[in-house]
Design a protein around this motif. Structure first.
Motif, PDB file in Angstrom:
ATOM      1  N   ASN A 107       0.822  -1.210   0.000  1.00 31.29           N
ATOM      2  CA  ASN A 107       0.000   0.000   0.000  1.00 31.29           C
ATOM      3  C   ASN A 107       0.859   1.264   0.000  1.00 31.29           C
ATOM      4  OD1 ASN A 107      -2.479  -1.414   0.085  1.00 31.29           O
ATOM      5  ND2 ASN A 107      -2.298  -1.684   2.293  1.00 31.29           N
ATOM      6  N   ASN A 108       1.908   1.282   0.803  1.00 33.38           N
ATOM      7  CA  ASN A 108       2.744   2.481   0.921  1.00 33.38           C
ATOM      8  C   ASN A 108       3.462   2.810  -0.383  1.00 33.38           C
ATOM      9  OD1 ASN A 108       1.964   2.615   3.582  1.00 33.38           O
ATOM     10  ND2 ASN A 108       3.861   1.740   4.393  1.00 33.38           N
ATOM     11  N   TYR A 109       3.924   1.787  -1.091  1.00 32.27           N
ATOM     12  CA  TYR A 109       4.655   2.002  -2.343  1.00 32.27           C
ATOM     13  C   TYR A 109       3.732   1.947  -3.566  1.00 32.27           C
ATOM     14  CZ  TYR A 109       9.264   1.614  -0.085  1.00 32.27           C
ATOM     15  OH  TYR A 109      10.376   1.814   0.686  1.00 32.27           O
ATOM     16  N   ARG A 110       2.449   1.698  -3.303  1.00 32.47           N
ATOM     17  CA  ARG A 110       1.446   1.627  -4.373  1.00 32.47           C
ATOM     18  C   ARG A 110       1.837   0.603  -5.444  1.00 32.47           C
ATOM     19  NH1 ARG A 110      -0.102   8.073  -5.225  1.00 32.47           N
ATOM     20  NH2 ARG A 110      -0.744   8.442  -3.061  1.00 32.47           N
ATOM     21  N   VAL A 111       2.130  -0.591  -4.970  1.00 32.16           N
ATOM     22  CA  VAL A 111       2.535  -1.686  -5.848  1.00 32.16           C
ATOM     23  C   VAL A 111       1.346  -2.611  -6.095  1.00 32.16           C
ATOM     24  CG1 VAL A 111       4.065  -3.680  -6.089  1.00 32.16           C
ATOM     25  CG2 VAL A 111       4.901  -1.591  -5.006  1.00 32.16           C
ATOM     26  N   ARG A 112       1.196  -3.024  -7.333  1.00 30.53           N
ATOM     27  CA  ARG A 112       0.135  -3.968  -7.672  1.00 30.53           C
ATOM     28  C   ARG A 112       0.514  -5.365  -7.180  1.00 30.53           C
ATOM     29  NH1 ARG A 112       0.108  -7.766 -11.220  1.00 30.53           N
ATOM     30  NH2 ARG A 112       1.959  -6.966 -12.304  1.00 30.53           N
ATOM     31  N   PRO A 113      -0.343  -6.015  -6.366  1.00 27.55           N
ATOM     32  CA  PRO A 113      -0.037  -7.385  -5.944  1.00 27.55           C
ATOM     33  C   PRO A 113      -0.061  -8.337  -7.142  1.00 27.55           C
ATOM     34  CG  PRO A 113      -1.774  -6.419  -4.591  1.00 27.55           C
ATOM     35  CD  PRO A 113      -1.584  -5.513  -5.770  1.00 27.55           C
ATOM     36  N   THR A 114       0.584  -9.473  -7.002  1.00 30.01           N
ATOM     37  CA  THR A 114       0.533 -10.445  -8.072  1.00 30.01           C
ATOM     38  C   THR A 114      -0.902 -10.912  -8.302  1.00 30.01           C
ATOM     39  OG1 THR A 114       1.243 -12.652  -8.781  1.00 30.01           O
ATOM     40  CG2 THR A 114       1.046 -12.307  -6.430  1.00 30.01           C
ATOM     41  N   ALA A 115      -1.224 -11.152  -9.549  1.00 31.30           N
ATOM     42  CA  ALA A 115      -2.568 -11.620  -9.886  1.00 31.30           C
ATOM     43  C   ALA A 115      -2.799 -13.062  -9.437  1.00 31.30           C
ATOM     44  CB  ALA A 115      -2.785 -11.509 -11.398  1.00 31.30           C
ATOM     45  N   LEU A 116      -1.728 -13.725  -9.012  1.00 31.59           N
ATOM     46  CA  LEU A 116      -1.810 -15.141  -8.652  1.00 31.59           C
ATOM     47  C   LEU A 116      -1.987 -15.359  -7.151  1.00 31.59           C
ATOM     48  CD1 LEU A 116       0.959 -16.532 -11.021  1.00 31.59           C
ATOM     49  CD2 LEU A 116      -1.497 -16.382 -11.418  1.00 31.59           C
ATOM     50  N   VAL A 117      -2.344 -14.320  -6.411  1.00 30.19           N
ATOM     51  CA  VAL A 117      -2.546 -14.451  -4.968  1.00 30.19           C
ATOM     52  C   VAL A 117      -3.514 -15.589  -4.624  1.00 30.19           C
ATOM     53  CG1 VAL A 117      -3.643 -13.338  -2.978  1.00 30.19           C
ATOM     54  CG2 VAL A 117      -1.873 -12.135  -4.243  1.00 30.19           C
ATOM     55  N   PRO A 118      -4.664 -15.709  -5.287  1.00 28.28           N
ATOM     56  CA  PRO A 118      -5.579 -16.811  -4.939  1.00 28.28           C
ATOM     57  C   PRO A 118      -4.947 -18.195  -5.143  1.00 28.28           C
ATOM     58  CG  PRO A 118      -6.702 -15.165  -6.266  1.00 28.28           C
ATOM     59  CD  PRO A 118      -5.243 -14.832  -6.322  1.00 28.28           C
ATOM     60  N   ILE A 119      -4.110 -18.326  -6.172  1.00 33.01           N
ATOM     61  CA  ILE A 119      -3.464 -19.616  -6.440  1.00 33.01           C
ATOM     62  C   ILE A 119      -2.436 -19.934  -5.366  1.00 33.01           C
ATOM     63  CG2 ILE A 119      -1.966 -20.869  -8.044  1.00 33.01           C
ATOM     64  CD1 ILE A 119      -3.340 -19.399 -10.315  1.00 33.01           C
TER      65      ILE A 119
END
Length: 221
Positions: A107-119
Motif C-alpha cells: 500500500n505504501n509504495y502503491r505496488v500492484r499485488p501479483t494476480a496469482l494471490v488466490p493460487i
C-alpha cells in the motif's frame, strides 16, 4: 540631418543590446557545459524507491510471505496438537508478521499485488498440509526446502539494495530481519529431523523447484 543621426543612434543601440544578449547566452551555455553529471562507479547498479525493481521486490515478497503463511497454516491444521505443534506455531507467527509488513509496503509504495494471490493461497496450504500428512519430519523437510530458497532470494535482494543503502534503508532493514527469521526456520527444520525424511533429496529438490518457479512468475504477473 538631426533625424538621421537620431535613427542611427537608435539602430546602434539595438545592435549593442542584441550583441549583449547574445554574449550572455553564450556565457550561460558555456557554464552549463562545465557542469558534469555525477560519476557512477563501474559495476554499481543504483535502485531508487520508485524503480520498477523495487516494485517487483515488494510484489514477489508479498506473494512469498502469503504462501509461507498458508504453508504453516496447513501444517498446523495437521500437526498442531503434536510435539512439533509449538515450533510450527512459532514459525507461523513470524510469517504472519512478515505478511502484514509486506501488505503495508504494497500500500505504501502503491505496488500492484501479483494476480496469482488466490493460487498461492491454495497451493501454500496444500503443500503445508500435504507434507504434514507424511509426518512431522516431512513437514520439517518442507520447511527446510522452502526457507533455503527464500533465504537465497532475500540475500540476492539485499545485495541489490546495498547499492544505495540510504535510499533503500526501510526495505533493506525489513528484508534483512525477515531473512534472519527464515534462516532460523531453516535451521529449526534441520534440527527436528528433516533429513531423516524418506527420499529427502528428491522431496526437497522438488519443493525448491516449485518455489523458484513461483518467485519468477510472481515478479511479473
Amino acid at each position: 540631418m538631426f533625424h538621421k543621426n537620431r535613427d542611427h543612434c537608435r539602430h546602434s543601440g539595438h545592435l549593442f543590446h542584441l550583441r549583449t544578449v547574445q554574449r550572455q547566452h553564450q556565457q550561460a551555455m558555456h557554464r552549463a557545459m562545465l557542469i558534469k553529471a555525477p560519476v557512477v562507479p563501474s559495476g554499481v547498479r543504483y535502485v531508487s524507491r520508485s524503480s520498477r525493481e523495487i516494485e517487483s521486490m515488494i510484489r514477489v515478497n508479498h506473494a512469498g510471505e502469503l504462501g509461507a503463511d498458508r504453508i504453516y497454516a496447513g501444517q498446523m491444521a495437521v500437526l498442531g496438537r503434536t510435539s512439533v505443534g509449538p515450533l510450527i506455531q512459532h514459525m507461523w507467527e513470524q510469517e504472519k508478521e512478515h505478511k502484514a509488513k509486506f501488505e503495508d509496503l504494497i500500500n505504501n509504495y502503491r505496488v500492484r499485488p501479483t494476480a496469482l494471490v488466490p493460487i498461492w493461497n491454495v497451493a501454500g496450504f496444500v503443500l503445508g498440509a500435504g507434507s504434514a500428512l507424511l509426518g512431522p519430519k516431512a513437514a520439517m523437510a518442507c520447511t527446510v526446502a522452502v526457507e533455503s530458497v527464500i533465504v537465497d532470494h532475500y540475500n540476492d535482494q539485499i545485495r541489490t539494495l546495498m547499492s544505495d543503502q540510504e535510499a533503500n534503508k526501510e526495505l533493506l532493514q525489513v528484508i534483512q530481519k525477515f531473512r534472519d527469521d527464515e534462516q532460523e526456520h531453516h535451521d529449526a527444520g534441520l534440527g527436528h529431523g528433516a533429513e531423516q525424511t524418506p527420499f529427502y533429496k528428491i522431496f526437497t529438490e522438488g519443493i525448491k523447484l516449485g518455489c523458484k518457479a513461483a518467485i519468477a512468475i510472481s515478479k511479473v504477473v
